[in-house]
Scaffold this motif. Structure first.
Motif, PDB file in Angstrom:
ATOM      1  N   TYR A 194     -37.756 -25.675   2.140  1.00  9.09           N
ATOM      2  CA  TYR A 194     -38.667 -26.627   1.496  1.00  9.09           C
ATOM      3  C   TYR A 194     -39.215 -27.575   2.549  1.00  9.09           C
ATOM      4  O   TYR A 194     -38.449 -28.154   3.319  1.00  9.09           O
ATOM      5  N   LEU A 195     -40.526 -27.737   2.544  1.00  3.45           N
ATOM      6  CA  LEU A 195     -41.172 -28.700   3.441  1.00  3.45           C
ATOM      7  C   LEU A 195     -41.990 -29.645   2.582  1.00  3.45           C
ATOM      8  O   LEU A 195     -42.880 -29.218   1.842  1.00  3.45           O
TER       9      LEU A 195
ATOM     10  N   SER B 181     -45.758 -18.974  11.213  1.00  2.72           N
ATOM     11  CA  SER B 181     -46.591 -20.170  11.396  1.00  2.72           C
ATOM     12  C   SER B 181     -47.567 -20.293  10.244  1.00  2.72           C
ATOM     13  O   SER B 181     -48.051 -19.290   9.722  1.00  2.72           O
ATOM     14  N   PHE B 182     -47.851 -21.528   9.855  1.00  6.97           N
ATOM     15  CA  PHE B 182     -48.961 -21.713   8.929  1.00  6.97           C
ATOM     16  C   PHE B 182     -49.765 -22.930   9.348  1.00  6.97           C
ATOM     17  O   PHE B 182     -49.238 -23.903   9.872  1.00  6.97           O
TER      18      PHE B 182
ATOM     19  N   LEU C 112     -43.987 -27.411  -0.124  1.00  6.66           N
ATOM     20  CA  LEU C 112     -44.185 -26.018   0.264  1.00  6.66           C
ATOM     21  C   LEU C 112     -42.830 -25.323   0.248  1.00  6.66           C
ATOM     22  O   LEU C 112     -41.875 -25.799   0.860  1.00  6.66           O
ATOM     23  N   VAL C 113     -42.740 -24.202  -0.457  1.00  5.11           N
ATOM     24  CA  VAL C 113     -41.486 -23.465  -0.574  1.00  5.11           C
ATOM     25  C   VAL C 113     -41.677 -22.076   0.032  1.00  5.11           C
ATOM     26  O   VAL C 113     -42.568 -21.337  -0.380  1.00  5.11           O
TER      27      VAL C 113
ATOM     28  N   ARG D 115     -45.787 -21.955  -3.292  1.00  5.03           N
ATOM     29  CA  ARG D 115     -44.683 -21.039  -2.954  1.00  5.03           C
ATOM     30  C   ARG D 115     -45.216 -19.814  -2.229  1.00  5.03           C
ATOM     31  O   ARG D 115     -46.181 -19.199  -2.664  1.00  5.03           O
ATOM     32  N   TYR D 116     -44.583 -19.488  -1.108  1.00  2.01           N
ATOM     33  CA  TYR D 116     -44.918 -18.267  -0.368  1.00  2.01           C
ATOM     34  C   TYR D 116     -43.805 -17.263  -0.583  1.00  2.01           C
ATOM     35  O   TYR D 116     -42.683 -17.519  -0.256  1.00  2.01           O
TER      36      TYR D 116
END
Length: 232
Positions: free
Chosen positions: A73-74, A101-102, A147-148, A231-232
């Motif tokens: 989690y970010l 990376s994103f 962001l998960v 979520r990715y």
């Protein structure tokens, strides 16, 4: 199986005492600030290019965080009108290091055997913006985002590799970060403990956000009206 010290979740910033900079490294314009709206300390990373300003865990590239939780989690917010970049180094069961990376710098998804690059589209409070759906500099009213990343699924899907652990994290400019956390539980924002029990979410491995990871929601407001959950 998660080691006891990583259960039910591990608050990375707290566990590694980021603000002491003994087990973490910073380069360039990195500052700890108090955010009154989020009721706590956040880190601001600013700079003209990603290589010049960043916050890195662990401090040395030769070390490893050794975090085995399935989900990362970010909690962050891109700085308006800027580009940001985040690198996560994960280790596979074959002991290969893969970088995930994103960034809103990336125009399209790219992959090699050791590097996955995901374009990140910043959500805006006003969904009507024409830029919605295309990568690019963050909009003026970009929101705080949870962001998960389902790390084992990402590795399995894109590289047919088996996930072992999270080795390192590098948060490059330009962003604000509240926290980082790993867990085997899927935390659902905006769900209370009572609702989770009623809906029996725990059977599906879904749990309410722990307090120290949650964004505050003022009375009468809804979580999803204030923040983004990706979520990715």
């Amino acid at each position: 199986v998660l080691a006891a010290w990583q259960r039910p979740y591990l608050n990375i910033f707290k566990h590694f005492r980021v603000e002491e900079w003994k087990r973490s490294a910073k380069e360039g314009d990195v500052a700890a600030l108090t955010d009154t709206r989020l009721k706590g300390t956040i880190f601001r990373i600013r700079g003209s290019n990603p290589a010049s300003s960043y916050l890195q865990l662990p401090r040395a590239g030769t070390q490893s965080l050794g975090l085995t939780g399935r989900y990362l989690y970010l909690l962050f917010r891109p700085l308006p009108h800027k580009h940001f970049l985040v690198h996560l180094d994960v280790t596979t069961e074959e002991n290969q290091v893969v970088r995930i990376s994103f960034s809103n710098l990336f125009k399209e998804f790219k992959s090699t055997a050791t590097w996955l690059q995901f374009p990140f589209v910043c959500g805006a409070a006003s969904e009507g913006t024409a830029r919605r759906g295309a990568p690019g500099a963050a909009p003026a009213d970009v929101r705080w985002t949870c962001l998960v990343l389902d790390l084992p699924s990402i590795l399995a899907l894109y590289l047919s590799r088996r996930y072992s652990h999270l080795r390192g994290v590098k948060l490059c400019c330009n962003l604000l970060v509240k926290n980082l956390c790993t867990s085997d539980l899927l935390f659902e924002p905006g769900v209370t403990l009572a609702e989770a029990r009623l809906g029996d979410l725990s059977c599906r491995g879904v749990a309410p956000m722990p307090r120290e990871l949650a964004f505050p929601v003022p009375k009468g407001k809804k979580w999803h009206d204030l923040y983004d959950y990706i979520r990715y």
